[in-house]
Design a protein around this motif. Structure first.
Motif, mmCIF file in Angstrom:
data_model
loop_
_atom_site.group_PDB
_atom_site.id
_atom_site.type_symbol
_atom_site.label_atom_id
_atom_site.label_comp_id
_atom_site.label_asym_id
_atom_site.label_seq_id
_atom_site.Cartn_x
_atom_site.Cartn_y
_atom_site.Cartn_z
ATOM 1 N N GLN A 102 23.063 4.881 51.619
ATOM 2 C CA GLN A 102 23.304 5.661 52.823
ATOM 3 C C GLN A 102 24.456 6.611 52.489
ATOM 4 O OE1 GLN A 102 22.925 1.759 55.467
ATOM 5 N NE2 GLN A 102 23.082 3.567 56.759
ATOM 6 N N PRO A 103 24.150 7.872 52.233
ATOM 7 C CA PRO A 103 25.162 8.772 51.691
ATOM 8 C C PRO A 103 26.261 9.155 52.666
ATOM 9 C CG PRO A 103 23.058 9.899 51.953
ATOM 10 C CD PRO A 103 22.828 8.485 52.289
ATOM 11 N N ASP A 104 26.008 9.015 53.949
ATOM 12 C CA ASP A 104 26.999 9.407 54.950
ATOM 13 C C ASP A 104 27.737 8.180 55.456
ATOM 14 O OD1 ASP A 104 24.330 11.400 55.964
ATOM 15 O OD2 ASP A 104 26.117 12.174 54.978
ATOM 16 N N ILE A 105 29.036 8.113 55.164
ATOM 17 C CA ILE A 105 29.825 6.972 55.617
ATOM 18 C C ILE A 105 30.086 7.061 57.113
ATOM 19 C CG2 ILE A 105 32.064 5.829 55.403
ATOM 20 C CD1 ILE A 105 32.135 6.809 52.521
ATOM 21 N N HIS A 106 30.348 8.286 57.550
ATOM 22 C CA HIS A 106 30.700 8.473 58.949
ATOM 23 C C HIS A 106 30.126 9.798 59.430
ATOM 24 C CE1 HIS A 106 33.612 9.346 62.365
ATOM 25 N NE2 HIS A 106 33.064 8.205 62.686
ATOM 26 N N ILE A 107 29.545 9.781 60.636
ATOM 27 C CA ILE A 107 29.005 10.991 61.253
ATOM 28 C C ILE A 107 29.513 11.084 62.678
ATOM 29 C CG2 ILE A 107 26.887 11.975 62.223
ATOM 30 C CD1 ILE A 107 25.436 11.325 59.725
ATOM 31 N N THR A 108 29.872 12.293 63.081
ATOM 32 C CA THR A 108 30.292 12.563 64.458
ATOM 33 C C THR A 108 29.340 13.585 65.066
ATOM 34 O OG1 THR A 108 32.619 12.122 63.962
ATOM 35 C CG2 THR A 108 32.136 13.382 65.951
ATOM 36 N N VAL A 109 28.808 13.265 66.229
ATOM 37 C CA VAL A 109 27.922 14.195 66.934
ATOM 38 C C VAL A 109 28.348 14.274 68.388
ATOM 39 C CG1 VAL A 109 25.972 13.766 65.403
ATOM 40 C CG2 VAL A 109 26.205 12.453 67.508
ATOM 41 N N SER A 110 27.981 15.379 69.022
ATOM 42 C CA SER A 110 28.239 15.534 70.448
ATOM 43 C C SER A 110 27.122 14.880 71.237
ATOM 44 C CB SER A 110 28.326 17.016 70.816
ATOM 45 O OG SER A 110 29.391 17.631 70.130
ATOM 46 N N GLU A 111 27.489 14.362 72.375
ATOM 47 C CA GLU A 111 26.487 13.751 73.242
ATOM 48 C C GLU A 111 25.420 14.794 73.594
ATOM 49 O OE1 GLU A 111 28.086 11.918 76.717
ATOM 50 O OE2 GLU A 111 26.361 10.590 76.958
ATOM 51 N N GLY A 112 24.162 14.397 73.494
ATOM 52 C CA GLY A 112 23.064 15.318 73.761
ATOM 53 C C GLY A 112 22.534 16.018 72.526
ATOM 54 N N ALA A 113 23.304 16.002 71.452
ATOM 55 C CA ALA A 113 22.847 16.641 70.215
ATOM 56 C C ALA A 113 21.868 15.730 69.488
ATOM 57 C CB ALA A 113 24.044 16.956 69.321
ATOM 58 N N SER A 114 21.148 16.324 68.548
ATOM 59 C CA SER A 114 20.213 15.536 67.749
ATOM 60 C C SER A 114 20.954 14.825 66.617
ATOM 61 C CB SER A 114 19.109 16.426 67.177
ATOM 62 O OG SER A 114 19.685 17.370 66.288
ATOM 63 N N LEU A 115 20.319 13.795 66.088
ATOM 64 C CA LEU A 115 20.946 12.960 65.068
ATOM 65 C C LEU A 115 19.957 12.672 63.955
ATOM 66 C CD1 LEU A 115 23.222 10.933 64.135
ATOM 67 C CD2 LEU A 115 21.966 9.204 65.445
ATOM 68 N N GLU A 116 20.452 12.719 62.724
ATOM 69 C CA GLU A 116 19.669 12.238 61.601
ATOM 70 C C GLU A 116 20.587 11.464 60.673
ATOM 71 O OE1 GLU A 116 17.575 15.074 59.072
ATOM 72 O OE2 GLU A 116 16.129 13.506 58.555
ATOM 73 N N LEU A 117 20.249 10.226 60.397
ATOM 74 C CA LEU A 117 20.983 9.391 59.454
ATOM 75 C C LEU A 117 20.113 9.187 58.223
ATOM 76 C CD1 LEU A 117 22.444 6.656 61.832
ATOM 77 C CD2 LEU A 117 23.411 8.870 61.200
ATOM 78 N N ARG A 118 20.710 9.418 57.074
ATOM 79 C CA ARG A 118 19.938 9.401 55.840
ATOM 80 C C ARG A 118 19.932 8.038 55.171
ATOM 81 N NH1 ARG A 118 22.291 13.959 52.188
ATOM 82 N NH2 ARG A 118 24.269 13.266 53.103
#
Lengths: 111, 113
Positions: A6-22
């Motif tokens: 899992q290359p991303d240790i930490h991700i920050t997104v805004s509420e309502g935005a789309s998300l993709e975790l690899r």
């Protein structure tokens, strides 16, 4: 040897935005793939799983994941993130004997 | 309700004092395992068991023991805990086979001082 990245240790997104975790895996045979979520202070809960067939699988809480054999990937997606989605997410490969987990991606959701 | 139960949830102990963390499942699963979770390292498997009286080492077995005398129980034993075993521990169970999901306990947070 089997492994999950899992290359991303930490991700920050805004509420309502789309998300993709690899998630990328290394496994010689047909993989059995899973995504788990761990909310703070909780155990791991299964979000979805892929065994065979349709490469796009739907899970709980509005999550989906797409299996791409050519890329050895099993990315998790959600079209609109809610504040309650803030958690740690783990990708895993299942074999006859063991489960192999990635190191996890921590998701922060900002208002 | 199908569940994996771990006890205790929280434990603080001193170096060298033997302890046991219990794990029990009510789903008649053949396969049980123990993991430790550490920041930046994800979940690492300590020991697993394919069935009663069958156990095997995972990736980080040093300093731990397990036993599987009954199908439903899989205790984790630390004979002489050390501070580097301070961690969050999870027990899991599943049916035999790669295409089966794992069910997890709520975790045991262990601190060894």
């Amino acid at each position: 040897a089997q492994s999950v990245t899992q290359p991303d240790i930490h991700i920050t997104v805004s509420e309502g935005a789309s998300l993709e975790l690899r998630c990328n895996y290394s496994y010689g045979a047909t993989p059995y793939l899973f995504w788990y979520v761990q909310s703070p202070g909780q155990g791991l809960q299964l979000l979805l799983k892929y065994f065979s067939g349709d490469t796009l699988v739907q899970g709980i809480k509005g999550f989906e994941a797409e299996f791409k054999r050519s890329q050895s990937s099993f990315n998790l997606r959600k079209p609109s993130v809610h504040w309650s989605d803030a958690a740690e997410y783990f990708c895993a490969v299942g074999t006859g004997n063991q489960f192999y987990f990635g190191t996890g991606t921590s998701l922060t959701v900002i208002p | 309700e199908a569940q994996v139960t771990q006890n205790p949830r929280y434990l603080i102990t001193v170096t060298g004092k033997k302890l046991t963390v219990t794990c029990s499942q009510n789903m008649n699963h053949e396969y049980m395992s123990w993991y430790r979770q550490d920041p930046g390292l994800g979940l690492r498997q300590i020991y697993y068991s394919m069935n009663v009286e069958v156990t095997d080492k995972g990736d980080v077995p040093e300093g731990y023991k397990v036993s599987r005398k009954e199908k439903r129980n899989f205790p984790l034993i630390l004979e002489s805990p050390s501070p580097n075993q301070t961690s969050l521990y999870f027990c899991a169970s599943r049916r035999q086979g790669g295409n089966t999901e794992a069910f997890f306990g709520q975790g045991t947070r262990l601190t060894v001082v």
